[in-house]
Scaffold this active site. Structure first.
Site, PDB file in Angstrom:
ATOM      1  N   SER A 158       0.480  -1.000   0.254  1.00  0.00           N
ATOM      2  CA  SER A 158       0.369  -0.203  -0.292  1.00  0.00           C
ATOM      3  C   SER A 158       0.666   1.510  -0.199  1.00  0.00           C
ATOM      4  CB  SER A 158      -1.114   0.336   1.026  1.00  0.00           C
ATOM      5  OG  SER A 158      -0.297  -0.199   2.348  1.00  0.00           O
ATOM      6  N   HIS A 186      -5.443  -4.210  -1.370  1.00  0.00           N
ATOM      7  CA  HIS A 186      -5.745  -2.774  -2.806  1.00  0.00           C
ATOM      8  C   HIS A 186      -5.714  -3.399  -3.689  1.00  0.00           C
ATOM      9  CE1 HIS A 186      -4.284   0.826  -0.143  1.00  0.00           C
ATOM     10  NE2 HIS A 186      -3.800  -0.260   1.175  1.00  0.00           N
ATOM     11  N   LYS A 217     -11.831  -0.100   0.292  1.00  0.00           N
ATOM     12  CA  LYS A 217     -11.446   0.383  -0.690  1.00  0.00           C
ATOM     13  C   LYS A 217     -11.911   0.638  -1.670  1.00  0.00           C
ATOM     14  CE  LYS A 217      -7.176  -0.678   2.383  1.00  0.00           C
ATOM     15  NZ  LYS A 217      -7.490  -1.501   3.255  1.00  0.00           N
TER      16      LYS A 217
END
Length: 370
Positions: A158, A186, A217
Protein backbone atom coordinates in the site's frame (compact mmCIF):
# COMPACT_ATOMS: atom_id res chain seq x y z
CA UNK A 1 -1.67 15.71 8.96
CA UNK A 2 -5.08 14.95 10.46
CA UNK A 3 -7.92 16.54 8.47
CA UNK A 4 -11.70 16.46 8.77
CA UNK A 5 -14.29 15.81 6.07
CA UNK A 6 -17.50 17.83 6.01
CA UNK A 7 -19.23 15.86 3.28
CA UNK A 8 -19.14 12.53 1.44
CA UNK A 9 -15.96 10.76 0.39
CA UNK A 10 -15.28 11.43 -3.27
CA UNK A 11 -12.78 12.86 -5.74
CA UNK A 12 -13.92 16.37 -4.78
CA UNK A 13 -14.35 16.73 -1.03
CA UNK A 14 -15.11 19.35 1.59
CA UNK A 15 -11.97 19.07 3.67
CA UNK A 16 -11.64 21.37 6.68
CA UNK A 17 -14.27 23.57 5.03
CA UNK A 18 -12.45 23.74 1.68
CA UNK A 19 -13.49 22.19 -1.63
CA UNK A 20 -10.50 20.21 -2.83
CA UNK A 21 -9.44 17.43 -5.24
CA UNK A 22 -8.93 14.25 -3.23
CA UNK A 23 -5.83 12.25 -4.23
CA UNK A 24 -5.45 10.50 -0.88
CA UNK A 25 -8.40 8.09 -0.67
CA UNK A 26 -8.58 4.32 -1.19
CA UNK A 27 -11.85 4.89 -3.08
CA UNK A 28 -10.41 3.24 -6.21
CA UNK A 29 -13.66 2.82 -8.13
CA UNK A 30 -15.41 5.93 -6.82
CA UNK A 31 -18.12 3.84 -5.16
CA UNK A 32 -18.03 5.37 -1.65
CA UNK A 33 -20.83 7.80 -2.50
CA UNK A 34 -22.31 5.91 -5.45
CA UNK A 35 -26.14 6.36 -5.56
CA UNK A 36 -26.75 2.61 -5.81
CA UNK A 37 -24.69 1.92 -2.69
CA UNK A 38 -26.33 4.78 -0.79
CA UNK A 39 -29.80 3.52 -1.75
CA UNK A 40 -28.93 -0.05 -0.70
CA UNK A 41 -27.63 1.18 2.66
CA UNK A 42 -30.76 3.26 3.33
CA UNK A 43 -33.02 0.35 2.43
CA UNK A 44 -31.09 -1.93 4.79
CA UNK A 45 -31.42 0.55 7.66
CA UNK A 46 -35.19 0.59 7.17
CA UNK A 47 -35.28 -3.22 7.05
CA UNK A 48 -32.69 -4.21 9.68
CA UNK A 49 -32.06 -1.15 11.82
CA UNK A 50 -28.70 0.41 12.58
CA UNK A 51 -26.57 -2.34 14.15
CA UNK A 52 -26.62 -6.07 14.96
CA UNK A 53 -26.01 -5.59 18.72
CA UNK A 54 -24.86 -9.19 19.06
CA UNK A 55 -22.20 -11.53 17.81
CA UNK A 56 -23.09 -13.18 14.50
CA UNK A 57 -22.68 -16.56 16.22
CA UNK A 58 -25.45 -15.63 18.66
CA UNK A 59 -28.23 -13.50 17.16
CA UNK A 60 -26.35 -10.88 15.12
CA UNK A 61 -26.37 -12.73 11.81
CA UNK A 62 -28.73 -11.12 9.30
CA UNK A 63 -29.81 -12.49 5.94
CA UNK A 64 -27.89 -9.68 4.23
CA UNK A 65 -24.64 -11.04 5.73
CA UNK A 66 -25.28 -14.42 4.13
CA UNK A 67 -26.15 -12.78 0.80
CA UNK A 68 -22.91 -10.79 0.79
CA UNK A 69 -20.80 -13.84 1.61
CA UNK A 70 -22.43 -15.86 -1.16
CA UNK A 71 -21.90 -13.03 -3.67
CA UNK A 72 -18.29 -12.54 -2.60
CA UNK A 73 -17.53 -16.25 -2.87
CA UNK A 74 -18.89 -16.30 -6.41
CA UNK A 75 -17.04 -13.11 -7.33
CA UNK A 76 -13.72 -14.36 -5.93
CA UNK A 77 -14.14 -17.86 -7.32
CA UNK A 78 -13.89 -19.63 -3.95
CA UNK A 79 -16.09 -22.07 -2.08
CA UNK A 80 -16.88 -19.81 0.86
CA UNK A 81 -16.27 -16.43 2.48
CA UNK A 82 -16.58 -15.12 6.03
CA UNK A 83 -17.11 -11.36 6.45
CA UNK A 84 -15.51 -9.46 9.35
CA UNK A 85 -16.14 -5.90 10.51
CA UNK A 86 -12.72 -4.80 9.19
CA UNK A 87 -9.72 -6.02 7.25
CA UNK A 88 -7.68 -5.73 10.45
CA UNK A 89 -10.13 -8.08 12.19
CA UNK A 90 -9.92 -10.53 9.27
CA UNK A 91 -6.12 -10.76 9.43
CA UNK A 92 -5.84 -10.86 13.21
CA UNK A 93 -8.60 -13.45 13.32
CA UNK A 94 -7.49 -15.86 10.62
CA UNK A 95 -3.72 -16.16 11.20
CA UNK A 96 -4.02 -17.59 14.75
CA UNK A 97 -6.43 -20.20 13.37
CA UNK A 98 -4.01 -21.22 10.62
CA UNK A 99 -0.96 -21.54 12.89
CA UNK A 100 0.00 -21.49 16.55
CA UNK A 101 2.79 -22.13 19.02
CA UNK A 102 5.43 -24.41 17.51
CA UNK A 103 4.57 -23.43 13.93
CA UNK A 104 6.49 -21.04 11.67
CA UNK A 105 5.35 -17.99 9.71
CA UNK A 106 7.32 -16.42 6.84
CA UNK A 107 6.35 -12.77 6.47
CA UNK A 108 7.48 -9.98 4.11
CA UNK A 109 9.12 -7.12 6.01
CA UNK A 110 6.68 -4.61 4.47
CA UNK A 111 3.52 -6.56 5.25
CA UNK A 112 0.60 -4.57 6.63
CA UNK A 113 0.44 -3.97 10.37
CA UNK A 114 -2.64 -6.17 10.71
CA UNK A 115 -0.69 -9.13 9.29
CA UNK A 116 2.11 -8.41 11.75
CA UNK A 117 -0.40 -8.28 14.62
CA UNK A 118 -2.02 -11.52 13.46
CA UNK A 119 1.39 -13.18 13.42
CA UNK A 120 2.11 -11.99 16.97
CA UNK A 121 -1.25 -13.19 18.25
CA UNK A 122 -0.69 -16.66 16.79
CA UNK A 123 2.37 -17.18 19.03
CA UNK A 124 4.06 -18.92 16.10
CA UNK A 125 7.73 -18.38 15.32
CA UNK A 126 7.90 -15.50 12.82
CA UNK A 127 10.68 -15.25 10.23
CA UNK A 128 10.72 -11.92 8.40
CA UNK A 129 12.34 -11.85 4.97
CA UNK A 130 13.56 -8.72 3.11
CA UNK A 131 10.91 -7.19 0.87
CA UNK A 132 10.21 -9.54 -2.04
CA UNK A 133 13.63 -11.22 -1.64
CA UNK A 134 12.78 -14.68 -2.92
CA UNK A 135 16.32 -16.02 -2.53
CA UNK A 136 16.29 -15.15 1.18
CA UNK A 137 12.76 -16.50 1.52
CA UNK A 138 13.80 -19.85 0.04
CA UNK A 139 16.83 -19.92 2.30
CA UNK A 140 14.52 -19.52 5.30
CA UNK A 141 12.04 -22.11 4.03
CA UNK A 142 14.88 -24.65 3.68
CA UNK A 143 15.76 -24.40 7.35
CA UNK A 144 14.45 -27.33 9.42
CA UNK A 145 11.37 -26.58 11.49
CA UNK A 146 8.71 -28.41 13.44
CA UNK A 147 4.99 -27.91 13.01
CA UNK A 148 3.15 -26.16 10.21
CA UNK A 149 4.51 -23.49 7.89
CA UNK A 150 2.65 -20.40 6.67
CA UNK A 151 3.88 -17.99 4.00
CA UNK A 152 1.95 -14.70 4.15
CA UNK A 153 2.20 -11.49 2.13
CA UNK A 154 0.29 -8.54 0.82
CA UNK A 155 -0.45 -8.81 -2.89
CA UNK A 156 -0.31 -5.04 -3.49
CA UNK A 157 1.86 -3.10 -1.06
CA UNK A 158 0.00 0.00 0.00
CA UNK A 159 2.91 2.44 0.32
CA UNK A 160 4.92 1.55 -2.80
CA UNK A 161 2.18 0.27 -5.10
CA UNK A 162 4.33 -2.69 -6.09
CA UNK A 163 3.08 -6.19 -6.73
CA UNK A 164 4.23 -9.28 -4.83
CA UNK A 165 5.64 -12.06 -7.07
CA UNK A 166 2.78 -14.38 -6.15
CA UNK A 167 3.47 -17.12 -8.76
CA UNK A 168 7.06 -17.58 -7.53
CA UNK A 169 5.92 -17.43 -3.92
CA UNK A 170 3.22 -20.03 -4.54
CA UNK A 171 5.82 -22.30 -6.09
CA UNK A 172 8.10 -21.94 -3.06
CA UNK A 173 5.21 -22.58 -0.66
CA UNK A 174 4.32 -25.76 -2.53
CA UNK A 175 7.97 -26.89 -2.75
CA UNK A 176 8.54 -26.54 0.98
CA UNK A 177 5.12 -27.62 2.25
CA UNK A 178 3.89 -24.25 3.46
CA UNK A 179 0.38 -22.87 3.44
CA UNK A 180 0.07 -19.68 1.39
CA UNK A 181 -1.99 -16.70 2.59
CA UNK A 182 -2.49 -13.57 0.50
CA UNK A 183 -3.89 -10.24 1.73
CA UNK A 184 -5.40 -8.53 -1.32
CA UNK A 185 -6.88 -5.45 0.35
CA UNK A 186 -5.46 -3.13 -2.34
CA UNK A 187 -6.03 -5.60 -5.17
CA UNK A 188 -9.74 -6.31 -4.68
CA UNK A 189 -11.73 -4.34 -7.24
CA UNK A 190 -8.47 -3.25 -8.86
CA UNK A 191 -6.42 -6.18 -10.15
CA UNK A 192 -7.48 -8.96 -12.51
CA UNK A 193 -10.51 -9.27 -14.78
CA UNK A 194 -13.49 -7.33 -13.40
CA UNK A 195 -11.36 -6.45 -10.37
CA UNK A 196 -11.51 -9.99 -9.00
CA UNK A 197 -8.10 -9.55 -7.44
CA UNK A 198 -4.42 -10.29 -7.73
CA UNK A 199 -4.78 -14.03 -7.21
CA UNK A 200 -7.13 -14.11 -10.21
CA UNK A 201 -4.74 -11.79 -12.11
CA UNK A 202 -2.01 -14.42 -11.80
CA UNK A 203 -4.34 -17.43 -12.19
CA UNK A 204 -3.36 -18.87 -8.80
CA UNK A 205 -6.72 -19.73 -7.29
CA UNK A 206 -5.80 -23.37 -6.59
CA UNK A 207 -2.38 -22.39 -5.18
CA UNK A 208 -3.56 -20.07 -2.41
CA UNK A 209 -4.70 -21.57 0.90
CA UNK A 210 -6.48 -18.50 2.25
CA UNK A 211 -7.10 -14.99 0.96
CA UNK A 212 -8.11 -11.95 2.95
CA UNK A 213 -9.60 -8.81 1.48
CA UNK A 214 -11.20 -5.45 2.13
CA UNK A 215 -14.66 -4.02 1.54
CA UNK A 216 -13.60 -0.51 2.57
CA UNK A 217 -11.41 0.43 -0.39
CA UNK A 218 -12.45 -0.30 -3.99
CA UNK A 219 -15.85 -1.57 -2.86
CA UNK A 220 -16.63 1.74 -1.15
CA UNK A 221 -18.25 0.36 2.01
CA UNK A 222 -16.53 -1.09 5.08
CA UNK A 223 -15.40 -4.44 6.42
CA UNK A 224 -13.03 -7.25 5.57
CA UNK A 225 -13.32 -10.89 4.64
CA UNK A 226 -11.57 -14.25 4.54
CA UNK A 227 -11.97 -16.45 1.45
CA UNK A 228 -11.16 -20.15 1.20
CA UNK A 229 -12.58 -23.62 1.16
CA UNK A 230 -15.95 -24.30 2.73
CA UNK A 231 -14.29 -26.64 5.22
CA UNK A 232 -11.85 -23.97 6.40
CA UNK A 233 -14.47 -21.21 6.64
CA UNK A 234 -16.66 -23.49 8.76
CA UNK A 235 -13.64 -24.08 11.01
CA UNK A 236 -12.87 -20.37 11.15
CA UNK A 237 -16.34 -19.19 12.18
CA UNK A 238 -16.23 -20.56 15.76
CA UNK A 239 -12.49 -20.02 16.24
CA UNK A 240 -11.57 -16.53 15.00
CA UNK A 241 -11.58 -14.40 18.15
CA UNK A 242 -12.04 -11.13 16.25
CA UNK A 243 -15.18 -12.61 14.71
CA UNK A 244 -16.85 -14.31 17.67
CA UNK A 245 -16.03 -11.77 20.39
CA UNK A 246 -17.59 -8.69 18.84
CA UNK A 247 -21.12 -7.52 19.49
CA UNK A 248 -20.78 -5.12 16.58
CA UNK A 249 -20.16 -7.13 13.43
CA UNK A 250 -20.51 -5.41 10.08
CA UNK A 251 -23.63 -3.23 10.20
CA UNK A 252 -26.43 -4.34 7.84
CA UNK A 253 -26.38 -1.00 5.99
CA UNK A 254 -22.64 -1.38 5.22
CA UNK A 255 -23.17 -5.03 4.33
CA UNK A 256 -25.89 -4.05 1.86
CA UNK A 257 -23.67 -1.34 0.36
CA UNK A 258 -20.82 -3.82 -0.11
CA UNK A 259 -23.22 -6.26 -1.78
CA UNK A 260 -24.40 -3.52 -4.13
CA UNK A 261 -20.77 -2.80 -5.04
CA UNK A 262 -20.05 -6.45 -5.84
CA UNK A 263 -23.18 -6.67 -7.97
CA UNK A 264 -22.25 -3.44 -9.74
CA UNK A 265 -18.85 -4.58 -10.97
CA UNK A 266 -19.32 -8.36 -11.27
CA UNK A 267 -20.63 -8.13 -14.84
CA UNK A 268 -19.41 -4.67 -15.86
CA UNK A 269 -15.72 -3.82 -15.91
CA UNK A 270 -16.20 -0.20 -17.02
CA UNK A 271 -15.03 1.26 -13.71
CA UNK A 272 -12.03 -1.06 -13.47
CA UNK A 273 -10.92 -0.15 -17.00
CA UNK A 274 -11.37 3.55 -16.30
CA UNK A 275 -9.28 3.23 -13.13
CA UNK A 276 -6.40 1.77 -15.11
CA UNK A 277 -6.70 4.38 -17.86
CA UNK A 278 -6.44 7.07 -15.20
CA UNK A 279 -3.54 5.30 -13.55
CA UNK A 280 -1.56 5.03 -16.78
CA UNK A 281 -2.11 8.71 -17.62
CA UNK A 282 -1.01 9.95 -14.20
CA UNK A 283 1.98 7.60 -13.89
CA UNK A 284 3.19 8.68 -17.33
CA UNK A 285 2.98 12.35 -16.35
CA UNK A 286 5.08 11.70 -13.24
CA UNK A 287 7.61 9.61 -15.13
CA UNK A 288 7.99 12.14 -17.95
CA UNK A 289 8.60 14.88 -15.39
CA UNK A 290 11.45 12.88 -13.89
CA UNK A 291 9.79 12.23 -10.54
CA UNK A 292 10.66 9.11 -8.56
CA UNK A 293 7.63 6.83 -8.35
CA UNK A 294 9.58 3.80 -7.16
CA UNK A 295 8.43 0.36 -8.27
CA UNK A 296 4.71 1.03 -8.53
CA UNK A 297 2.67 -0.87 -11.10
CA UNK A 298 -0.74 -0.15 -9.54
CA UNK A 299 -3.03 2.85 -8.86
CA UNK A 300 -1.00 3.52 -5.70
CA UNK A 301 1.57 6.01 -7.01
CA UNK A 302 4.20 7.27 -4.56
CA UNK A 303 6.07 10.46 -5.36
CA UNK A 304 9.24 9.78 -3.39
CA UNK A 305 11.16 12.86 -2.25
CA UNK A 306 13.27 11.28 0.51
CA UNK A 307 13.31 14.02 3.14
CA UNK A 308 10.35 14.05 5.53
CA UNK A 309 10.19 17.85 5.82
CA UNK A 310 10.17 18.20 2.04
CA UNK A 311 7.34 15.68 1.77
CA UNK A 312 5.30 17.64 4.31
CA UNK A 313 6.04 20.93 2.55
CA UNK A 314 5.04 19.46 -0.81
CA UNK A 315 1.75 18.19 0.64
CA UNK A 316 1.01 21.55 2.29
CA UNK A 317 1.74 23.54 -0.86
CA UNK A 318 -0.42 21.21 -2.94
CA UNK A 319 -3.24 21.69 -0.46
CA UNK A 320 -3.06 25.44 -1.00
CA UNK A 321 -3.53 24.78 -4.73
CA UNK A 322 -6.65 22.70 -4.06
CA UNK A 323 -5.09 19.23 -4.27
CA UNK A 324 -4.77 16.86 -1.30
CA UNK A 325 -2.15 14.11 -1.36
CA UNK A 326 -0.87 12.97 2.02
CA UNK A 327 2.78 13.08 3.07
CA UNK A 328 3.98 9.67 4.30
CA UNK A 329 7.14 9.41 6.40
CA UNK A 330 8.89 7.22 8.97
CA UNK A 331 7.78 5.02 10.71
CA UNK A 332 5.15 4.23 8.05
CA UNK A 333 7.91 4.03 5.43
CA UNK A 334 11.69 3.60 5.96
CA UNK A 335 13.77 6.66 6.80
CA UNK A 336 14.92 8.54 3.73
CA UNK A 337 11.95 7.44 1.63
CA UNK A 338 9.33 10.03 2.64
CA UNK A 339 6.80 10.64 -0.10
CA UNK A 340 3.43 11.75 -1.25
CA UNK A 341 1.13 8.79 -1.67
CA UNK A 342 -1.13 9.57 -4.60
CA UNK A 343 -4.20 7.33 -4.92
CA UNK A 344 -5.87 7.18 -8.33
CA UNK A 345 -9.62 6.62 -8.71
CA UNK A 346 -11.88 5.71 -11.62
CA UNK A 347 -13.95 8.74 -10.59
CA UNK A 348 -11.15 11.21 -11.22
CA UNK A 349 -11.79 13.21 -14.38
CA UNK A 350 -8.97 13.99 -16.79
CA UNK A 351 -9.23 17.59 -15.58
CA UNK A 352 -8.68 16.42 -11.98
CA UNK A 353 -5.62 14.43 -12.96
CA UNK A 354 -4.19 17.22 -15.10
CA UNK A 355 -4.60 19.76 -12.29
CA UNK A 356 -3.00 17.44 -9.72
CA UNK A 357 -0.12 16.47 -12.03
CA UNK A 358 0.54 20.06 -13.07
CA UNK A 359 0.59 21.18 -9.44
CA UNK A 360 2.96 18.41 -8.33
CA UNK A 361 5.35 19.08 -11.20
CA UNK A 362 5.29 22.85 -10.66
CA UNK A 363 5.93 22.67 -6.93
CA UNK A 364 8.60 19.96 -7.09
CA UNK A 365 10.45 22.11 -9.63
CA UNK A 366 10.23 25.14 -7.35
CA UNK A 367 11.50 23.02 -4.44
CA UNK A 368 14.42 21.66 -6.47
CA UNK A 369 13.20 18.09 -6.25
CA UNK A 370 13.30 17.81 -10.04
Amino acid sequence: MYRTLYGPQGTHINLDGREIINMASNNYLGLANDPDLVAAAKEAIDKYGVGPSASRNIVGNFAIHDELEEALAKFKGVEAVLVFNSGVAANTGVIPVLVGKGDTIYSDELNHGSIIDGCRLSRANVKVYPHMDLAKLEEMLKEPTEGKKLLVADAVFSMDGDLAPLPEMAALAEKYGAMFMVDDAHGDGVMGPYGKGTVEHFGLRDKVTVETGSLSKAFGAAGGFVAGTKEFIEELRPKARSFIFTASPLAPCLTAAALAAINKIADDDTLVKRLWENREYFAKRMEEAGLNTGSTVTPVIPVIVGDAEKAEELSARLYEKGVYAQAIKFPVVPRGTARLRVMISAAHTREDLEKAADAIIEITKEMGII
